[in-house]
Design a protein around this motif. Sequence first.
Motif, PDB file in Angstrom:
ATOM      1  N   THR A 117       6.230  10.032   0.174  1.00 31.66           N
ATOM      2  CA  THR A 117       6.586   8.690   0.636  1.00 31.66           C
ATOM      3  C   THR A 117       6.925   8.684   2.116  1.00 31.66           C
ATOM      4  O   THR A 117       6.455   7.833   2.884  1.00 31.66           O
ATOM      5  N   ARG A 174       5.594  -1.644  -1.044  1.00 36.34           N
ATOM      6  CA  ARG A 174       5.367  -2.468  -2.235  1.00 36.34           C
ATOM      7  C   ARG A 174       4.079  -2.076  -2.954  1.00 36.34           C
ATOM      8  O   ARG A 174       3.991  -2.186  -4.183  1.00 36.34           O
ATOM      9  N   LEU A 217       2.600   1.006  -2.533  1.00 34.63           N
ATOM     10  CA  LEU A 217       2.585   2.450  -2.783  1.00 34.63           C
ATOM     11  C   LEU A 217       3.158   2.728  -4.170  1.00 34.63           C
ATOM     12  O   LEU A 217       4.244   2.243  -4.500  1.00 34.63           O
ATOM     13  N   PRO A 218       2.473   3.502  -4.991  1.00 31.93           N
ATOM     14  CA  PRO A 218       3.001   3.828  -6.322  1.00 31.93           C
ATOM     15  C   PRO A 218       4.363   4.506  -6.223  1.00 31.93           C
ATOM     16  O   PRO A 218       4.588   5.334  -5.334  1.00 31.93           O
ATOM     17  N   ALA A 219       5.266   4.142  -7.107  1.00 30.56           N
ATOM     18  CA  ALA A 219       6.609   4.719  -7.094  1.00 30.56           C
ATOM     19  C   ALA A 219       6.538   6.210  -7.373  1.00 30.56           C
ATOM     20  O   ALA A 219       5.888   6.646  -8.326  1.00 30.56           O
ATOM     21  N   MET A 220       7.193   6.996  -6.553  1.00 33.63           N
ATOM     22  CA  MET A 220       7.213   8.449  -6.710  1.00 33.63           C
ATOM     23  C   MET A 220       8.649   8.936  -6.650  1.00 33.63           C
ATOM     24  O   MET A 220       9.459   8.437  -5.857  1.00 33.63           O
TER      25      MET A 220
END
Length: 607
Positions: free
Chosen positions: A571, A557, A559-562
């Motif tokens: 990830t 939640r 962690l920046p979306a990659m």
Amino acid sequence: MESDTSLLFLSPSGSLFERTMSFAYTHVPEAGHGALNLGFPMDQVCALCATPPFRKKPRKNGAQVEGTISLPEMDDAGVEAVPEKTGSEWKQMLLPSRVHTARSAAVLLGGATLLSALVGLVRTKYIAHVFGATPAMGAYQAAFEMPDMLGYLIVGGSISITLVSMLSRIRAEGDDERENLAMSVILNAMSVVLGVAIVLAEIFAPIYTRYKFPMFAPDQLALCTSLTRIILLQPFFLFAGGVLGSRLLVRKIFVYQAITPLIYGIGVIAGGVLFSHSAGIYSLAYGVVGGAFAGPFLLTAIGAYRSGMRYKPVLNLRHPLFLEWLRISLPLMIGVSLVIADKWILTYFSSIVEITHINMAKTVFQSPLMILGQAAGAASLPFFASLFAQKKIPEFSASVDRAVTRVAAISLLATSWMVVLATPLVALLVGGGRYTPQDTATTAQYFTIFTFSLALWAAQAIYGRAFYAAGNTLTPAIAGTAITVGSIPVYALLFHFGGMTGLMWASNFGITLQVSVLAILLHRKRLVSLAELEWGELGRSLLASVVSWFALMGFLRVLPAMHGRLGNLITLATASVVWAGVVYGMLRVTGSRLPQEVLRRRSAKTT
């Protein structure tokens, strides 16, 4: 074919061809490449250890008495004592004529299994990228079912389980001529039986595909039938290679079993790379047949000849040696385990595109089973049969319970990692190219559902081998057939009310029933006690798995979306560090012995 999964090489059709040439691991599995079980490596070692004539005997002047093998020294956990390694030992391990101990065979086959898994994942990625979840791809994967079923029902697991033991007994008597005769008689007789079955299957293939895949359109049925007729050659090469390879196994020569699955997998990839532009999906079918011929058959035949085998053109279906082999093999041929039949049932209810999604999900799911099963086999399985042969039933029971506890505990821990990271994991392994984001999302959904049964799939493999080590093939055959027949209405019911998602949960229900019945039967026969399972250790692993699941969900939640391949890698890497830390901390806090045992065995392997 689906197979038992502890000790197996990935079978290209997304299933584990559990008992045909043994990695056992009937049967382990690659989406869309044909069922191939070139493993059960530990089963084959067990077969050697189980043969009655092979008992520890006195040495003369420090040398082992000819015609016998000594049982390896074991510690109090039933694990073989690890001698010091030398650099020359590792080089000699790959020599074609190298005679292996149980430990060196486990090391060789374990390394080959990991490499085979890597080749299998590369193959899966290539096929998904080039062909995608198209009707042609679904027809190709469906085309393996009739050859798989033919090989399973005609040959069963007899090659890896019964022939090795039979030849070992003959060799212990010092009768090489009779050993060659036994191999030739069985090879010739079953080649005729299997050959006739293949010809009949070629003729009736259109009828089979029409009734087995009712959701296929007429042109899809025609393509599936055409591909089936090509791939029907594969079971013959696998069978012949299994017979020839048995001679090598009784001599403890395992390098050919280690190499042949790699050649098979590379053959499938080569077929696609060389001929996909001109032959389309047929290129993969050509690669399957070519790989099966070059690896499991040709290379094994060369090895058998170099070991001294001399073929005899004897065809006699009433020969005493053939009848002896047939008598002990028949239960394995007629019994249908849900481990095998699961895929056949799933595809019956599936559309041609969904077949690809299921196979891809099964392939990714079964990869950790190879690793978990091989680890369990290297630690314990080679000694099940020797303990039973020495009538050490309490030690046999404790050894099986320890193996089940360890592999189930590790599987429970892995489940949380696989469930939370299903989307980036599946995207990395099968996504891209013609395999669209929607295909990837559907595959990840099925993969997540399958993952909840990881510990059960791992445990059932060990329970099944406990029966084989005890020389009982009839009980699991009858139980497996009854479970399979009884589970079909459950699959239909859950599919009716839950669609494809319900069908995936039906698969989990089936394996739960399979494991429960095997465990209860072993307990009631006083072979393996359920009370001796380390329930506390399993509970600690389950608690650690649940806590790590919540920790990973919270981490993702923030962690920046990659996106993309690099994003998925980052990830997976960062989340894995978090998962490992939480799991290790929870196990230490709760007093689990698992971390210390893992570290102890790793230390033993590196000293």
